[in-house]
Design a protein around this motif. Structure first.
Motif, PDB file in Angstrom:
ATOM      1  N   ILE A  74       0.899  -1.136   0.091  1.00  0.00           N
ATOM      2  CA  ILE A  74      -0.043  -0.260  -0.013  1.00  0.00           C
ATOM      3  C   ILE A  74       1.060   1.097   0.101  1.00  0.00           C
ATOM      4  O   ILE A  74       0.793   2.303  -0.870  1.00  0.00           O
ATOM      5  CB  ILE A  74      -0.966   0.093   1.370  1.00  0.00           C
ATOM      6  CG1 ILE A  74      -2.172  -1.081   1.110  1.00  0.00           C
ATOM      7  CG2 ILE A  74      -1.440   1.408   1.486  1.00  0.00           C
ATOM      8  CD1 ILE A  74      -2.672  -1.221   2.389  1.00  0.00           C
ATOM      9  N   THR A  75       1.903   1.306   0.729  1.00  0.00           N
ATOM     10  CA  THR A  75       2.986   2.530   0.959  1.00  0.00           C
ATOM     11  C   THR A  75       3.534   2.502  -0.382  1.00  0.00           C
ATOM     12  O   THR A  75       3.496   3.924  -0.908  1.00  0.00           O
ATOM     13  CB  THR A  75       3.909   2.242   1.918  1.00  0.00           C
ATOM     14  OG1 THR A  75       3.071   1.986   3.485  1.00  0.00           O
ATOM     15  CG2 THR A  75       4.861   3.476   2.205  1.00  0.00           C
ATOM     16  N   LEU A  76       4.320   1.448  -0.993  1.00  0.00           N
ATOM     17  CA  LEU A  76       4.717   1.740  -2.327  1.00  0.00           C
ATOM     18  C   LEU A  76       3.938   2.244  -3.377  1.00  0.00           C
ATOM     19  O   LEU A  76       4.185   3.237  -4.274  1.00  0.00           O
ATOM     20  CB  LEU A  76       5.514   0.413  -2.520  1.00  0.00           C
ATOM     21  CG  LEU A  76       6.680   0.352  -1.804  1.00  0.00           C
ATOM     22  CD1 LEU A  76       7.091  -1.269  -1.974  1.00  0.00           C
ATOM     23  CD2 LEU A  76       7.915   1.178  -1.899  1.00  0.00           C
ATOM     24  N   SER A  77       2.600   1.739  -3.526  1.00  0.00           N
ATOM     25  CA  SER A  77       1.926   2.100  -4.759  1.00  0.00           C
ATOM     26  C   SER A  77       1.353   3.354  -4.294  1.00  0.00           C
ATOM     27  O   SER A  77       1.052   4.343  -5.266  1.00  0.00           O
ATOM     28  CB  SER A  77       0.608   1.011  -4.820  1.00  0.00           C
ATOM     29  OG  SER A  77      -0.044   0.793  -3.630  1.00  0.00           O
ATOM     30  N   GLY A  78       0.930   3.646  -3.064  1.00  0.00           N
ATOM     31  CA  GLY A  78       0.440   4.941  -2.684  1.00  0.00           C
ATOM     32  C   GLY A  78       1.322   6.001  -2.991  1.00  0.00           C
ATOM     33  O   GLY A  78       1.042   7.071  -3.586  1.00  0.00           O
ATOM     34  N   GLY A  79       2.620   5.880  -2.649  1.00  0.00           N
ATOM     35  CA  GLY A  79       3.530   6.658  -2.885  1.00  0.00           C
ATOM     36  C   GLY A  79       3.843   6.952  -4.428  1.00  0.00           C
ATOM     37  O   GLY A  79       4.148   8.220  -4.835  1.00  0.00           O
ATOM     38  N   MET A  80       3.868   5.865  -5.346  1.00  0.00           N
ATOM     39  CA  MET A  80       3.850   6.120  -6.601  1.00  0.00           C
ATOM     40  C   MET A  80       2.847   7.069  -7.356  1.00  0.00           C
ATOM     41  O   MET A  80       2.785   7.757  -8.150  1.00  0.00           O
ATOM     42  CB  MET A  80       4.035   4.753  -7.604  1.00  0.00           C
ATOM     43  CG  MET A  80       5.313   4.136  -7.070  1.00  0.00           C
ATOM     44  SD  MET A  80       6.843   4.711  -7.638  1.00  0.00           S
ATOM     45  CE  MET A  80       6.384   4.817  -9.560  1.00  0.00           C
ATOM     46  N   TYR A  81       1.495   6.653  -6.788  1.00  0.00           N
ATOM     47  CA  TYR A  81       0.372   7.424  -7.355  1.00  0.00           C
ATOM     48  C   TYR A  81       0.389   8.617  -6.968  1.00  0.00           C
ATOM     49  O   TYR A  81       0.164   9.757  -7.801  1.00  0.00           O
ATOM     50  CB  TYR A  81      -0.928   7.033  -6.678  1.00  0.00           C
ATOM     51  CG  TYR A  81      -1.421   5.610  -7.595  1.00  0.00           C
ATOM     52  CD1 TYR A  81      -1.875   5.627  -8.858  1.00  0.00           C
ATOM     53  CD2 TYR A  81      -1.526   4.480  -6.779  1.00  0.00           C
ATOM     54  CE1 TYR A  81      -2.100   4.734  -9.572  1.00  0.00           C
ATOM     55  CE2 TYR A  81      -1.903   3.168  -7.471  1.00  0.00           C
ATOM     56  CZ  TYR A  81      -2.373   3.240  -8.615  1.00  0.00           C
ATOM     57  OH  TYR A  81      -2.641   2.248  -9.611  1.00  0.00           O
ATOM     58  N   VAL A  82       0.961   9.076  -5.639  1.00  0.00           N
ATOM     59  CA  VAL A  82       1.010  10.497  -5.010  1.00  0.00           C
ATOM     60  C   VAL A  82       1.846  11.144  -6.095  1.00  0.00           C
ATOM     61  O   VAL A  82       1.923  12.504  -6.338  1.00  0.00           O
ATOM     62  CB  VAL A  82       1.325  10.664  -3.653  1.00  0.00           C
ATOM     63  CG1 VAL A  82       1.792  12.134  -3.387  1.00  0.00           C
ATOM     64  CG2 VAL A  82      -0.114  10.282  -2.726  1.00  0.00           C
ATOM     65  N   PHE A  83       3.153  10.711  -6.136  1.00  0.00           N
ATOM     66  CA  PHE A  83       4.264  11.294  -7.175  1.00  0.00           C
ATOM     67  C   PHE A  83       4.005  11.612  -8.327  1.00  0.00           C
ATOM     68  O   PHE A  83       4.230  12.374  -8.943  1.00  0.00           O
ATOM     69  CB  PHE A  83       5.551  10.702  -6.804  1.00  0.00           C
ATOM     70  CG  PHE A  83       6.671  11.167  -7.650  1.00  0.00           C
ATOM     71  CD1 PHE A  83       7.248  12.306  -7.028  1.00  0.00           C
ATOM     72  CD2 PHE A  83       6.956  10.646  -8.792  1.00  0.00           C
ATOM     73  CE1 PHE A  83       8.216  12.916  -7.659  1.00  0.00           C
ATOM     74  CE2 PHE A  83       8.077  11.338  -9.321  1.00  0.00           C
ATOM     75  CZ  PHE A  83       8.606  12.353  -9.207  1.00  0.00           C
ATOM     76  N   GLY A  84       3.188  10.480  -9.128  1.00  0.00           N
ATOM     77  CA  GLY A  84       2.915  10.519 -10.398  1.00  0.00           C
ATOM     78  C   GLY A  84       1.932  11.675 -10.485  1.00  0.00           C
ATOM     79  O   GLY A  84       1.669  12.395 -11.519  1.00  0.00           O
ATOM     80  N   ALA A  85       0.863  11.838  -9.560  1.00  0.00           N
ATOM     81  CA  ALA A  85      -0.196  12.898  -9.663  1.00  0.00           C
ATOM     82  C   ALA A  85       0.646  14.215  -9.378  1.00  0.00           C
ATOM     83  O   ALA A  85       0.286  15.100 -10.205  1.00  0.00           O
ATOM     84  CB  ALA A  85      -1.510  12.660  -8.500  1.00  0.00           C
ATOM     85  N   ALA A 122      13.875   2.497   0.985  1.00  0.00           N
ATOM     86  CA  ALA A 122      14.514   1.310   0.522  1.00  0.00           C
ATOM     87  C   ALA A 122      13.959   0.293   1.584  1.00  0.00           C
ATOM     88  O   ALA A 122      13.660  -0.844   0.907  1.00  0.00           O
ATOM     89  CB  ALA A 122      15.763   1.466   0.672  1.00  0.00           C
ATOM     90  N   ALA A 123      13.611   0.344   2.574  1.00  0.00           N
ATOM     91  CA  ALA A 123      13.148  -0.655   3.519  1.00  0.00           C
ATOM     92  C   ALA A 123      11.724  -1.540   2.945  1.00  0.00           C
ATOM     93  O   ALA A 123      11.675  -2.522   2.829  1.00  0.00           O
ATOM     94  CB  ALA A 123      13.025  -0.204   4.864  1.00  0.00           C
ATOM     95  N   PRO A 124      10.779  -0.525   2.877  1.00  0.00           N
ATOM     96  CA  PRO A 124       9.570  -1.165   2.200  1.00  0.00           C
ATOM     97  C   PRO A 124       9.786  -1.883   0.756  1.00  0.00           C
ATOM     98  O   PRO A 124       9.137  -2.868   0.561  1.00  0.00           O
ATOM     99  CB  PRO A 124       8.495   0.062   2.157  1.00  0.00           C
ATOM    100  CG  PRO A 124       8.990   1.225   2.913  1.00  0.00           C
ATOM    101  CD  PRO A 124      10.525   0.735   2.817  1.00  0.00           C
ATOM    102  N   PHE A 125      10.713  -1.242  -0.134  1.00  0.00           N
ATOM    103  CA  PHE A 125      11.013  -1.644  -1.266  1.00  0.00           C
ATOM    104  C   PHE A 125      11.657  -3.145  -1.458  1.00  0.00           C
ATOM    105  O   PHE A 125      11.192  -4.068  -2.115  1.00  0.00           O
ATOM    106  CB  PHE A 125      11.816  -1.070  -2.209  1.00  0.00           C
ATOM    107  CG  PHE A 125      12.099  -1.475  -3.420  1.00  0.00           C
ATOM    108  CD1 PHE A 125      11.109  -1.416  -4.664  1.00  0.00           C
ATOM    109  CD2 PHE A 125      13.478  -1.906  -3.748  1.00  0.00           C
ATOM    110  CE1 PHE A 125      11.432  -1.722  -5.937  1.00  0.00           C
ATOM    111  CE2 PHE A 125      13.643  -2.320  -5.013  1.00  0.00           C
ATOM    112  CZ  PHE A 125      12.966  -2.259  -6.102  1.00  0.00           C
ATOM    113  N   ALA A 126      12.548  -3.443  -0.438  1.00  0.00           N
ATOM    114  CA  ALA A 126      13.357  -4.387  -0.339  1.00  0.00           C
ATOM    115  C   ALA A 126      12.518  -5.525   0.308  1.00  0.00           C
ATOM    116  O   ALA A 126      12.334  -6.731  -0.137  1.00  0.00           O
ATOM    117  CB  ALA A 126      14.518  -4.194   0.583  1.00  0.00           C
ATOM    118  N   PHE A 127      11.648  -5.084   1.353  1.00  0.00           N
ATOM    119  CA  PHE A 127      10.827  -6.278   2.005  1.00  0.00           C
ATOM    120  C   PHE A 127       9.793  -6.655   1.116  1.00  0.00           C
ATOM    121  O   PHE A 127       9.698  -8.006   0.867  1.00  0.00           O
ATOM    122  CB  PHE A 127      10.328  -5.661   3.390  1.00  0.00           C
ATOM    123  CG  PHE A 127       9.374  -6.825   3.672  1.00  0.00           C
ATOM    124  CD1 PHE A 127       9.904  -7.674   4.644  1.00  0.00           C
ATOM    125  CD2 PHE A 127       7.906  -6.720   3.416  1.00  0.00           C
ATOM    126  CE1 PHE A 127       8.833  -8.543   5.319  1.00  0.00           C
ATOM    127  CE2 PHE A 127       7.006  -7.385   4.129  1.00  0.00           C
ATOM    128  CZ  PHE A 127       7.699  -8.632   4.964  1.00  0.00           C
TER     129      PHE A 127
END
Length: 170
Positions: A74-85, A122-127
């Motif tokens: 959720i964090t990674l996809s949410g971050g991507m959506y927020v940055f993309g927007a 990096a931590a959420p991405f790696a995990f």
């Protein structure tokens, strides 16, 4: 008005005393107002036992890994959506989100701030990446025993820590 059903105690008559009766209970309905109906419902709910839910179970590694896999996704996809927007509306709002501006802004931060930001990313991405590989292994019907699940769980934690450290120190 809401009808309510109440059960009256079984009627004692000659046939029920001798044991030859049907032993039926007589039900009757009573009309209740909306307030009385809600009060009756609340009273009935107070008498219900509460389920102990998770408080009676011992926490396990599998719970935590499942929970963190969902949260990191959720964090990674949410971050991507927020940055993309933000990237899409940046020209309209006058924000500078181009690569040169982001590199200059990141370069001006203190070393501690840089390491903290890199760790948070990096931590959420790696995990999530390693746990995704773990799930792909499970899709092949491998490591599905209790021992295998725990072995792969600890492996994911170890690889996530090493990968996070490597990404942060880049």
């Amino acid at each position: 008005m809401v009808p309510a059903v109440s059960l009256l105690p079984s009627l004692m008559n000659a046939s029920s005393i001798t044991g030859r009766g049907s032993g039926r209970r007589v039900a009757s309905t009573t009309t209740l107002s909306q307030d009385d109906s809600l009060a009756l419902l609340r009273a009935q709910r107070r008498k219900r036992p509460n389920s102990p839910h998770l408080s009676i179970y011992q926490p396990q590694l599998t719970w935590y890994l499942s929970m963190f896999n969902r949260l990191t996704g959720i964090t990674l996809s949410g971050g991507m959506y927020v940055f993309g927007a933000a990237y899409l509306v940046a020209p309209v709002l006058g924000w500078h989100l181009d690569t040169a501006s982001l590199v200059a802004a990141f370069g001006s931060l203190s070393v501690f701030s840089k390491l903290a930001i890199k760790t948070v990313v990096a931590a959420p991405f790696a995990f999530h990446s390693w746990n995704g590989i773990r799930h792909l292994i499970w899709d092949t019907a491998s490591e599905l025993t209790l021992k295998g699940v725990y072995r792969t769980g600890y492996t994911v934690l170890g690889l996530s820590a090493v990968t996070t450290a490597a990404l942060v120190l880049l």
